[in-house]
Enzyme design. Structure first.
Site, PDB file in Angstrom:
ATOM      1  N   LYS A  32      -7.249   1.537  -2.456  1.00 46.23           N
ATOM      2  CA  LYS A  32      -6.970   1.181  -1.150  1.00 46.23           C
ATOM      3  C   LYS A  32      -7.187   2.301  -0.053  1.00 46.23           C
ATOM      4  O   LYS A  32      -7.470   2.266   0.981  1.00 46.23           O
ATOM      5  CB  LYS A  32      -5.560   0.656  -1.262  1.00 46.23           C
ATOM      6  CG  LYS A  32      -5.156   0.216   0.284  1.00 46.23           C
ATOM      7  CD  LYS A  32      -5.676  -1.336   0.918  1.00 46.23           C
ATOM      8  CE  LYS A  32      -5.295  -1.327   2.086  1.00 46.23           C
ATOM      9  NZ  LYS A  32      -3.964  -2.024   2.321  1.00 46.23           N
ATOM     10  N   THR A  50       0.749  -1.166  -0.098  1.00 43.20           N
ATOM     11  CA  THR A  50       0.028  -0.032   0.021  1.00 43.20           C
ATOM     12  C   THR A  50       0.873   1.268  -0.045  1.00 43.20           C
ATOM     13  O   THR A  50       1.796   1.363   1.052  1.00 43.20           O
ATOM     14  CB  THR A  50      -0.812   0.026   1.283  1.00 43.20           C
ATOM     15  OG1 THR A  50      -1.707  -1.213   1.280  1.00 43.20           O
ATOM     16  CG2 THR A  50      -1.701   1.327   1.412  1.00 43.20           C
ATOM     17  N   LYS A  54       1.169   5.743   8.002  1.00 49.50           N
ATOM     18  CA  LYS A  54       1.633   5.853   6.738  1.00 49.50           C
ATOM     19  C   LYS A  54       0.468   6.241   5.884  1.00 49.50           C
ATOM     20  O   LYS A  54       0.444   7.251   4.966  1.00 49.50           O
ATOM     21  CB  LYS A  54       2.471   4.875   6.530  1.00 49.50           C
ATOM     22  CG  LYS A  54       3.358   4.924   5.182  1.00 49.50           C
ATOM     23  CD  LYS A  54       2.512   3.873   4.184  1.00 49.50           C
ATOM     24  CE  LYS A  54       2.674   2.450   4.593  1.00 49.50           C
ATOM     25  NZ  LYS A  54       1.872   1.561   3.611  1.00 49.50           N
TER      26      LYS A  54
END
Lengths: 303, 303
Positions: free
Chosen positions: B178, B103, B246
């Protein structure tokens, strides 16, 4: 308290809106003698046609009933039909039970419990989730606060209306459990709308996005059921924004009393104030999308 | 691109952590020739024992492979293994394909696509959800961005690893999808923790609360799966707080670029900064509870 039963227990119902009418209908179908009152009599007519009897005041409902249900919109309405002129409290007899199935203040539930206890009358708070569909299908989740023995005696009536019936504790605990439900929905609705807004601006096909995210760790009833309605620009209720605002206000006030910070709930409450300001107080909770779009100067087309 | 097949397509895999090792294992089981590289060689040993071949650098993996997968932690790691010294880009040959399953940044996915395209190499972003369990069971949801023809050719490999495989659009679209998933989780986690905090302070049995709220309109994977872990004070990952931070950082930066306000995501990001500050960067996302407890000076006991 002995268990209720048709032919033995006289039931009263105050508040025959969309939810209340469906719930009271199940009780009538189960064979209970039923007396009803509603501010607007016309909404009670379908119940009267099925054998329920009209009473002109909440007091009169109470006078003729062993178990008196209330299902009214706001805490002020509940206070009025129970405590004020022509209210339930002026008609009840010792040994009867008040069951409030609306969503409201835990503190008011405890106040009613204590006030009625002094007259030998039991009081139970039993708010529900599941909406109009759950009310129609008798598949509501019922969250109950009150004395265990009384709650046990009422079970046959609750089973007419709900599938998941849980006793959470003393008076007020049912309302607190319902507040947990509403707190859980609040920030979840933000996440659903932000997910769709992000995906729209990123140029994605939002139906595919819902398919990708809906069945895993990000999945929820809201994204899978309200997400598609948002894409169609279907903002019909479901559950009214103005009722959700009322519930979030209650939860925030209770959280304040308990001394805890709920920043997500506070943010959701403010965003829903914006939804109402945009003229959507009587839309469904998925209309939160409109406030987030307005903030970012975006208007998603129907797909 | 012709469809991949065992015996014909040589596969490379860079990044054999918990997720990557399980995913690469499925590809090896399906009969593909497999070359692997990982920063820490020890983590690749189980794959080597099953017939995978070690390569000393990402460049060497690329030189020996037709399809090169990457599954590394952070955007800086991806940039390093692809673009920097001894990176994939120095070993690839025209006609091969890079598939990043980590990701990361949609912008970096597009940059890699363009950089590699100039060398006749295809690039696909294919991040996943489903966690270590989904990786082990080959039941991941795979969100794909890239050229349709290339994605179609890769399908037999994706089918070794995932159940729900959706092509969302051109390079970067998989990462954007995502991000939608992560945006959806962010505020939902706030709602789960606030629901439990409210219920705890209200004196409720939180297992009963989860039962009452988990199957209706408030229900989600998070309340039903992470809720019970929170009650047990089980903060083991699942999904690391620092990886979620993140991702939220990437989503917020992209939202800024797209010019949209995501106040719920911003709040979640700040609350997770608090979780990290409390020393729980390597705990699971359900450790958000600790930040909310700390704010309200509460510590829920294990139940």
């Amino acid at each position: 308290m002995e268990p209720v039963a048709p032919g033995k227990t006289r039931v009263g119902w105050i508040g025959t809106g969309v939810m209340g009418a469906a719930m009271a209908g199940h009780i009538r179908e189960a064979g209970y003698e039923l007396t009803v009152y509603n501010r607007t009599r016309a909404k009670a007519e379908p119940l009267l046609a099925r054998g329920a009897v009209w009473a002109p005041t909440p007091r009169e409902v109470a006078r003729r009933s062993d178990v008196i249900f209330t299902m009214v919109g706001f805490p002020a309405d509940l206070r009025q039909v129970v405590l004020e002129t022509d209210g339930v409290i002026h008609g009840v007899t010792a040994g009867s039970v008040l069951v409030d199935m609306g969503t409201g203040e835990p503190a008011l539930a405890r106040e009613l419990y204590e006030t009625l206890q002094a007259r030998g009358v039991a009081s139970v708070d039993a708010p529900v989730s599941g909406g109009d569909i759950g009310a129609r299908n008798a598949s509501l989740s019922i969250m109950i606060g009150g004395d265990a023995e009384v709650v046990a005696g009422l079970m046959p009536l609750f089973q007419c209306m709900g599938k998941l019936i849980i006793h959470h504790g003393p008076a007020g605990a049912g309302q607190h459990a319902k507040m947990c439900n509403q707190v859980l929905i609040a920030s979840s609705m933000i996440s659903v709308c932000e997910c769709l807004l992000y995906g729209y601006k990123a140029g994605l096909d939002l139906r595919k996005v819902i398919e990708s995210v809906g069945s895993g760790a990000a999945g929820s009833w809201a994204i899978n059921n309200l997400g598609p309605r948002i894409l169609k620009r279907d903002f019909d209720p479901g559950f009214f924004v103005e009722h959700f605002l009322k519930d979030m206000g209650i939860a925030l006030a209770e959280a304040g009393r308990m001394g805890i910070a709920l920043p997500g709930l506070a943010l959701a409450h403010q965003l829903y104030q914006s939804v109402k300001a945009l003229g959507h107080g009587r839309s469904g909770t998925q209309a939160l999308m409109l406030a987030l779009e307005r903030m970012s100067n975006v208007e998603m087309p129907a797909v």
